[in-house]
Design a protein around this motif. Structure first.
Motif, PDB file in Angstrom:
ATOM      1  N   LEU A 184       7.994  -3.471   1.163  1.00 46.37           N
ATOM      2  CA  LEU A 184       6.615  -3.155   0.818  1.00 46.37           C
ATOM      3  C   LEU A 184       5.826  -3.133   2.122  1.00 46.37           C
ATOM      4  N   GLU A 186       2.309  -2.479   4.106  1.00 46.51           N
ATOM      5  CA  GLU A 186       0.869  -2.532   3.836  1.00 46.51           C
ATOM      6  C   GLU A 186       0.089  -2.382   5.135  1.00 46.51           C
ATOM      7  N   HIS A 191      -3.613  -0.337   1.835  1.00 41.94           N
ATOM      8  CA  HIS A 191      -2.764   0.710   1.275  1.00 41.94           C
ATOM      9  C   HIS A 191      -1.308   0.266   1.370  1.00 41.94           C
ATOM     10  N   ARG A 192      -0.548   0.485   0.294  1.00 46.52           N
ATOM     11  CA  ARG A 192       0.818  -0.028   0.243  1.00 46.52           C
ATOM     12  C   ARG A 192       1.796   1.067  -0.178  1.00 46.52           C
ATOM     13  N   CYS A 209       6.946  -4.781  -6.840  1.00 45.84           N
ATOM     14  CA  CYS A 209       6.548  -3.964  -5.689  1.00 45.84           C
ATOM     15  C   CYS A 209       6.048  -2.598  -6.141  1.00 45.84           C
ATOM     16  N   ALA A 213       2.279  -1.070  -5.214  1.00 47.06           N
ATOM     17  CA  ALA A 213       2.254   0.027  -4.241  1.00 47.06           C
ATOM     18  C   ALA A 213       1.402   1.203  -4.706  1.00 47.06           C
TER      19      ALA A 213
END
Length: 304
Positions: A184, A186, A191-192, A209, A213
Motif C-alpha cells: 500500500l 501512500e 492518496h493511496r 488494502c 486504496a
C-alpha cells in the motif's frame, strides 16, 4: 503520486522469445493487434524528484532508455533511481539488479528477510553485487509501515501474500510470510495505491488494502485457471503457482466487482493471456467491467 509502468508483462516478456502461441506469433506477424511488453516493473515518486523502483527486471536497461526521467543526467554518473524495493525474489524481478552494478555507492535495496535469504543463498545476487557496488539492504517486515529516505513523500505498508518462494529458495516447499508481498503506497496528501503483481487470493489483509486504496494495480498473469494446462505448457493451474485468474467464479473480475469506484489496472500479464489481444472478447469483457490493462510507458497520477 506518479507511477510509471516500466514493464507490464510476466516473466519472459511479450512476445516471449521461444513462444509461438497465438499471441506471440500473432504480434510478430501483425495478425494480432497487441503491444509488445517488457517484464514487470514500476517506478513511483511523490514530488517530481527521484524514483523508487519496484522490482528490477531483466529488461531494466531498455526500460531506462525508454524513460528519460530515470536518467536525468545531472552529473557525469547519475540515475533517477534512488532505491529499489523487491516484492519477491523471483528471477524476473531481481535479475536487473546486476545491471545496476556500476553505481558509485552501495545500492539501497528494501526487501523482506525471506527475499534477502533467497538472494544470499539459492540465487546469490547480493553476494555477486558485493564484488561491484554492493548492497545497502533495508528490512521490510509485513504489517510494519516504513518510509524510504531517498524518495521522500511516500509511506509504504507491506502485507504478506499467499504464494510460493522461487524454485531456488531454500524453503520453496515451506512458504513463509514475506516470500511475496503486496504494498500500500501512500503520498503526503493521503492518496493511496495498492500494488500486488503476484496475487493468489484476496485474503482479509488484502481486502483491507483494497478498501483503503484509491487505485489498485494487480496480478493480471492469466485469464483462465487452466490456461497453461490447456496449452500443454505446464501441468499446474494459475492458482497452483500463486496467481488469481481473471475469469471464473471467484476470479479477479468477479472479485473486483466489490470495489467499483476505484481505478483498477492489471499488470504482470503472461504472454498466453488473451487480454493482450486488443480485439479479443476477453479484452472487451475487461473494458465492460472498467478494468484497465497496463502497458509499458503507462503513467498513472493520483492527486495534483
Amino acid at each position: 503520486m506518479e507511477i510509471l509502468v516500466l514493464g507490464s508483462a510476466a516473466g519472459g516478456g511479450f512476445p516471449q522469445w521461444n513462444c509461438n502461441c497465438r499471441n506471440c506469433s500473432g504480434v510478430r506477424t501483425g495478425q494480432v493487434r497487441a503491444q509488445a511488453r517488457t517484464q514487470s516493473s514500476i517506478a513511483v515518486r511523490a514530488d517530481g524528484g527521484d524514483w523508487l523502483l519496484f522490482n528490477a527486471s531483466p529488461d531494466i536497461l531498455s526500460q531506462i532508455r525508454a524513460a528519460p526521467d530515470l536518467q536525468p543526467a545531472r552529473q557525469l554518473r547519475d540515475s533517477g533511481i534512488a532505491a529499489v524495493l523487491l516484492m519477491d525474489a523471483q528471477i524476473d524481478h531481481v535479475t536487473g539488479l546486476f545491471m545496476l552494478r556500476e553505481r558509485g555507492a552501495p545500492l539501497p535495496v528494501w526487501c523482506t528477510d525471506q527475499v534477502a535469504e533467497d538472494l544470499q543463498t539459492g540465487n546469490p545476487v547480493f553476494r555477486v553485487l558485493g564484488h561491484f557496488c554492493g548492497v545497502d539492504r533495508r528490512r521490510i517486515v509485513p504489517g510494519e509501515p516504513f518510509c524510504v529516505p531517498q524518495v521522500p513523500g511516500l509511506r509504504l505498508t507491506p502485507v504478506a501474500l499467499s504464494s510460493k518462494a522461487p524454485p531456488y529458495s531454500p524453503h520453496r516447499d515451506a512458504p513463509h510470510p514475506g516470500d511475496n508481498i503486496g504494498m500500500l503506497i501512500e503520498d503526503a496528501q493521503g492518496h493511496r495505491v495498492f500494488y500486488a503483481p503476484g496475487l493468489g487470493a484476496i485474503e482479509p489483509q488484502v481486502a483491507a488494502c483494497f478498501d483503503a486504496a484509491d487505485g489498485l494495480m494487480l496480478d493480471g498473469t492469466f485469464w483462465r485457471d487452466d490456461e497453461m494446462i490447456a496449452l500443454g505448457i505446464s501441468g499446474k493451474s494459475a492458482r497452483d503457482i500463486g496467481h488469481l485468474p481473471q475469469s471464473g467464479p471467484g476470479g479477479m473480475i468477479d472479485s473486483l466487482a466489490r470495489w467499483p469506484g476505484k481505478r483498477r489496472v492489471l499488470i504482470h500479464i503472461n504472454n498466453t493471456n488473451p487480454i493482450l489481444d486488443e480485439d479479443s472478447p476477453e479484452r472487451a469483457q475487461l473494458d465492460e467491467a472498467g478494468i484497465e490493462v497496463a502497458y509499458d510507458g503507462m503513467r498513472l497520477h493520483f492527486g495534483d
